[in-house]
Enzyme design. Structure first.
Site, PDB file in Angstrom:
ATOM      1  CE  LYS A  28     -31.274 -35.499   1.941  1.00 37.57           C
ATOM      2  NZ  LYS A  28     -31.060 -35.080   2.684  1.00 37.57           N
ATOM      3  CG  ASN A  29     -32.296 -38.076   5.388  1.00 39.96           C
ATOM      4  OD1 ASN A  29     -31.858 -36.988   5.269  1.00 39.96           O
ATOM      5  ND2 ASN A  29     -33.824 -37.979   5.205  1.00 39.96           N
ATOM      6  NE  ARG A  88     -35.228 -29.364   9.827  1.00 35.99           N
ATOM      7  CZ  ARG A  88     -35.656 -28.935  11.370  1.00 35.99           C
ATOM      8  NH1 ARG A  88     -36.059 -27.252  11.165  1.00 35.99           N
ATOM      9  NH2 ARG A  88     -36.294 -28.746  12.062  1.00 35.99           N
ATOM     10  CB  CYS A 124     -36.741 -29.029   1.130  1.00 39.18           C
ATOM     11  SG  CYS A 124     -35.696 -29.420   0.844  1.00 39.18           S
ATOM     12  N   PRO A 171     -39.324 -26.335  13.019  1.00 39.50           N
ATOM     13  CG  PRO A 171     -41.028 -26.467  14.820  1.00 39.50           C
ATOM     14  CD  PRO A 171     -41.090 -26.313  13.312  1.00 39.50           C
ATOM     15  CB  ILE A 172     -35.111 -26.285  16.428  1.00 43.68           C
ATOM     16  CG1 ILE A 172     -34.728 -24.620  16.547  1.00 43.68           C
ATOM     17  CG2 ILE A 172     -33.797 -26.439  14.800  1.00 43.68           C
ATOM     18  CD1 ILE A 172     -33.545 -24.280  16.374  1.00 43.68           C
ATOM     19  CG  ASP A 173     -40.529 -26.850  18.896  1.00 44.09           C
ATOM     20  OD1 ASP A 173     -40.501 -26.983  18.162  1.00 44.09           O
ATOM     21  OD2 ASP A 173     -40.937 -27.537  19.943  1.00 44.09           O
ATOM     22  CG  LEU A 174     -39.963 -31.243  19.523  1.00 44.51           C
ATOM     23  CD1 LEU A 174     -40.596 -31.929  18.774  1.00 44.51           C
ATOM     24  CD2 LEU A 174     -40.829 -31.137  21.591  1.00 44.51           C
ATOM     25  CB  VAL A 176     -44.430 -35.604   8.995  1.00 40.40           C
ATOM     26  CG1 VAL A 176     -43.086 -35.768   9.333  1.00 40.40           C
ATOM     27  CG2 VAL A 176     -44.543 -37.547   8.808  1.00 40.40           C
TER      28      VAL A 176
HETATM   29  C1  UD1 Z   1     -35.774 -35.691   9.029  1.00 39.76           C
HETATM   30  C2  UD1 Z   1     -35.125 -36.012   7.736  1.00 39.76           C
HETATM   31  C3  UD1 Z   1     -36.584 -35.661   6.745  1.00 39.76           C
HETATM   32  C4  UD1 Z   1     -37.326 -35.232   6.437  1.00 39.76           C
HETATM   33  C5  UD1 Z   1     -37.805 -35.954   7.863  1.00 39.76           C
HETATM   34  C6  UD1 Z   1     -38.986 -36.499   8.526  1.00 39.76           C
HETATM   35  C7  UD1 Z   1     -32.939 -35.047   7.396  1.00 39.76           C
HETATM   36  C8  UD1 Z   1     -31.233 -34.924   7.778  1.00 39.76           C
HETATM   37  N1  UD1 Z   1     -33.975 -35.196   6.992  1.00 39.76           N
HETATM   38  O1  UD1 Z   1     -35.678 -34.129   8.552  1.00 39.76           O
HETATM   39  O2  UD1 Z   1     -35.927 -35.723   4.690  1.00 39.76           O
HETATM   40  O3  UD1 Z   1     -38.581 -35.803   5.574  1.00 39.76           O
HETATM   41  O4  UD1 Z   1     -37.070 -36.562   8.534  1.00 39.76           O
HETATM   42  O5  UD1 Z   1     -38.951 -38.056   8.261  1.00 39.76           O
HETATM   43  O6  UD1 Z   1     -32.922 -36.621   8.325  1.00 39.76           O
HETATM   44  N2  UD1 Z   1     -40.327 -30.457  14.786  1.00 39.76           N
HETATM   45  C9  UD1 Z   1     -40.988 -29.941  15.790  1.00 39.76           C
HETATM   46  N3  UD1 Z   1     -39.832 -29.379  16.635  1.00 39.76           N
HETATM   47  C10 UD1 Z   1     -38.589 -29.654  16.403  1.00 39.76           C
HETATM   48  C11 UD1 Z   1     -38.181 -30.904  15.299  1.00 39.76           C
HETATM   49  C12 UD1 Z   1     -39.434 -31.028  14.496  1.00 39.76           C
HETATM   50  O7  UD1 Z   1     -42.041 -29.516  15.410  1.00 39.76           O
HETATM   51  O8  UD1 Z   1     -37.475 -29.404  17.261  1.00 39.76           O
HETATM   52  C13 UD1 Z   1     -41.603 -31.150  13.524  1.00 39.76           C
HETATM   53  C14 UD1 Z   1     -42.009 -30.311  12.034  1.00 39.76           C
HETATM   54  O9  UD1 Z   1     -41.771 -29.280  12.019  1.00 39.76           O
HETATM   55  C15 UD1 Z   1     -42.101 -31.262  11.192  1.00 39.76           C
HETATM   56  C16 UD1 Z   1     -41.784 -32.918  12.283  1.00 39.76           C
HETATM   57  O10 UD1 Z   1     -41.574 -32.660  13.497  1.00 39.76           O
HETATM   58  O11 UD1 Z   1     -43.278 -31.071  10.980  1.00 39.76           O
HETATM   59  C17 UD1 Z   1     -40.644 -33.416  11.737  1.00 39.76           C
HETATM   60  O12 UD1 Z   1     -39.729 -33.411  11.778  1.00 39.76           O
HETATM   61  P1  UD1 Z   1     -38.194 -34.332  12.120  1.00 39.76           P
HETATM   62  O13 UD1 Z   1     -38.216 -35.318  11.895  1.00 39.76           O
HETATM   63  O14 UD1 Z   1     -37.618 -33.592  12.691  1.00 39.76           O
HETATM   64  O15 UD1 Z   1     -37.394 -33.494  10.356  1.00 39.76           O
HETATM   65  P2  UD1 Z   1     -35.684 -33.468   9.907  1.00 39.76           P
HETATM   66  O16 UD1 Z   1     -35.215 -34.361  11.301  1.00 39.76           O
HETATM   67  O17 UD1 Z   1     -36.182 -32.328  10.230  1.00 39.76           O
END
Ligand code: UD1
Length: 423
Positions: free
Chosen positions: A22-23, A93, A117, A123-126, A332
């Site tokens: 899926k991912n 997401r 979920c 967040p999406i700041d990164l 995480v």
């Molecule tokens: C992806 C996976 C999800 C998995 C996660 C971690 C997909 C579709 N989903 O989610 O199943 O649980 O990786 O392995 O691939 N964060 C920030 N800023 C950002 C982006 C992320 O602070 O801009 C933080 C998040 O809040 C979280 C951490 O980084 O605490 C990890 O998130 P991220 O690796 O981005 O997970 P997803 O890509 O959403």
């Protein structure tokens, strides 16, 4: 709302075939937007999240065809709309992953803030930091994110991620493939899904090196062409079935597995006394040896190649059933213990303090009415239900069906007593 009814089952036994990840497939589908030509993706799992991504791509102008089950063609001669609307995006997401390709190909993307979920703030700041570094203007308004490339297009840059976010790495990669010059993503995510995406993009004509390490180098190219690609097997689904064998003291042959992708689960299950072997036909997970008493272990979730956060809750379900105390540390996501209350309702003894859970294992679980609070929490409750006395009634199972292909059929085929009830 549909529910799962799970009864205490005999040890699971037999074979299970793992679906495409899926991912991995969701970012691949989004990346197909980058080409004017047809892209074909094989081993696409039949999942709700895939359906959502199909709808999003179609709303942007892609023609989507299922050439045969699991074989998807995405053809986007022109992107007709660069706005991904709330109704679709709020469901998942990963829909935010269309931003990189939209920005790269059309210089503009407007996407509603993502849903999915509820496991933490997410967040999406990164992602946005990356787009800005490539020269895009980022505007946040009315829950929408709008990214606008400069007139001459995006320009390669060196981008340091404060956390190796999977989604941010993917979005920045797909934005940077068509940028002028070279982009470096430093402290990039190293997950197998990142490597799969880089492989697909390189087949489309991109120049990406270093995917799977903490530094990814992307040399921009003027355009990408169509390509065909097979999705990697789902390592989270694999790990879920490994735990299904372990918790029921069963024995499973799991086919279509990349052993390297599940190393932390293999290592941890072995620490608990579960036998994991690899053969030509797949992975054997053997937990039915009456002479081996399974015992507790501690786990700490980390970015890949550490222990995956997505397997924290299924592993915790298993830990509640083996003798001994264990600690689970979630690093995480900041809110990923929602399954704890549900497992405790079934008789588990788990106490949480911040991002740490203490489990007193060896408890007799009892069937109860529980809620699948997120996708993997739902899987954890099914595993617990397989060994709990009586009936476990799990509601909000749409979460589970978002991410596990043929969940009920696959579990039934290996002996699980699980029934999907439509209400
Ligand atoms: C992806 C996976 C999800 C998995 C996660 C971690 C997909 C579709 N989903 O989610 O199943 O649980 O990786 O392995 O691939 N964060 C920030 N800023 C950002 C982006 C992320 O602070 O801009 C933080 C998040 O809040 C979280 C951490 O980084 O605490 C990890 O998130 P991220 O690796 O981005 O997970 P997803 O890509 O959403």
């Amino acid at each position: 709302m549909a529910k799962f009814l799970v009864q205490k089952s005999d040890p699971l036994n037999g074979e299970v075939y793992i679906s495409g990840a899926k991912n991995a497939v969701l970012p691949l589908m989004a990346a197909a937007l980058l080409a004017e030509e047809k892209c074909v993706i094989d081993d696409v799992p039949a999942l709700r999240d895939v359906e959502v991504m199909k709808d999003i791509l179609a709303s942007l102008g892609s023609e989507i065809k299922e050439l045969m089950p699991g074989k998807l063609e995405v053809y986007t001669p022109v992107i007709k709309d660069t706005e991904a609307r709330y109704e679709l995006v709020s469901k998942m997401r990963a829909s935010f992953l269309v931003m990189g390709p939209l920005l790269a190909r059309n210089g503009h993307g407007k996407v509603h803030m993502p849903g999915g979920c509820t496991i933490g703030a997410r967040p999406i700041d990164l992602h946005l930091k990356g787009f800005e570094a490539l020269g895009a203007e980022v505007v946040l308004k009315d829950s929408y994110v709008e990214c606008i490339a400069p007139e001459d297009g995006l320009v390669g840059a060196s981008i340091y991620l404060d956390f190796p976010s999977v989604g941010a790495t993917e979005n920045i990669m797909t934005a940077a493939v068509l940028a002028k010059g070279t982009t470096y993503i430093i402290n990039a995510a190293e997950e197998p899904e990142i490597v799969d995406l880089a492989n697909f993009l390189n087949k489309m004509g991109a120049k990406i090196k270093g995917a799977g390490t903490d530094t990814i180098k992307i040399e921009g190219v003027p355009n990408l062409h169509g390509a065909q690609h097979t999705v990697i097997p789902d390592r989270i689904e694999t790990a879920t079935y490994m735990l299904a064998a372990a918790i029921t003291h069963g024995s499973l042959l799991i086919k279509n597995v990349v052993p390297d992708h599940v190393k932390p689960i293999t290592a941890k299950l072995r620490e608990c006394g579960v036998q994991v072997e690899f053969g030509d036909d797949g992975m054997y997970v053997i937990a039915d040896n009456p002479d081996v008493k399974l015992t507790a272990t501690d786990i700490k979730t980390l970015p890949y190649p550490g222990f995956p956060t997505d397997i924290q809750s299924p592993f915790m379900a298993f830990l509640t059933t083996v003798d001994g105390a264990s600690a689970v540390i979630e690093t995480v996501f900041e809110n990923r213990f929602m399954h704890v209350a549900e497992l405790n309702r079934m008789g588990a003894n788990i106490k949480t303090d911040g991002n740490k859970a203490q489990i007193q294992g060896g408890k007799k679980l009892e069937g109860a009415k529980v809620i699948a609070t997120d996708l993997r929490a739902g899987a954890a409750l099914v595993l617990a239900g397989l060994v709990a006395d009586g009936t476990t009634e799990i509601s909000e199972i749409y979460h589970i069906e978002r991410g596990y292909e043929k969940f009920v059929d696959k579990f039934k085929a290996i002996g699980a007593d699980i029934f999907r009830m439509d209400e």
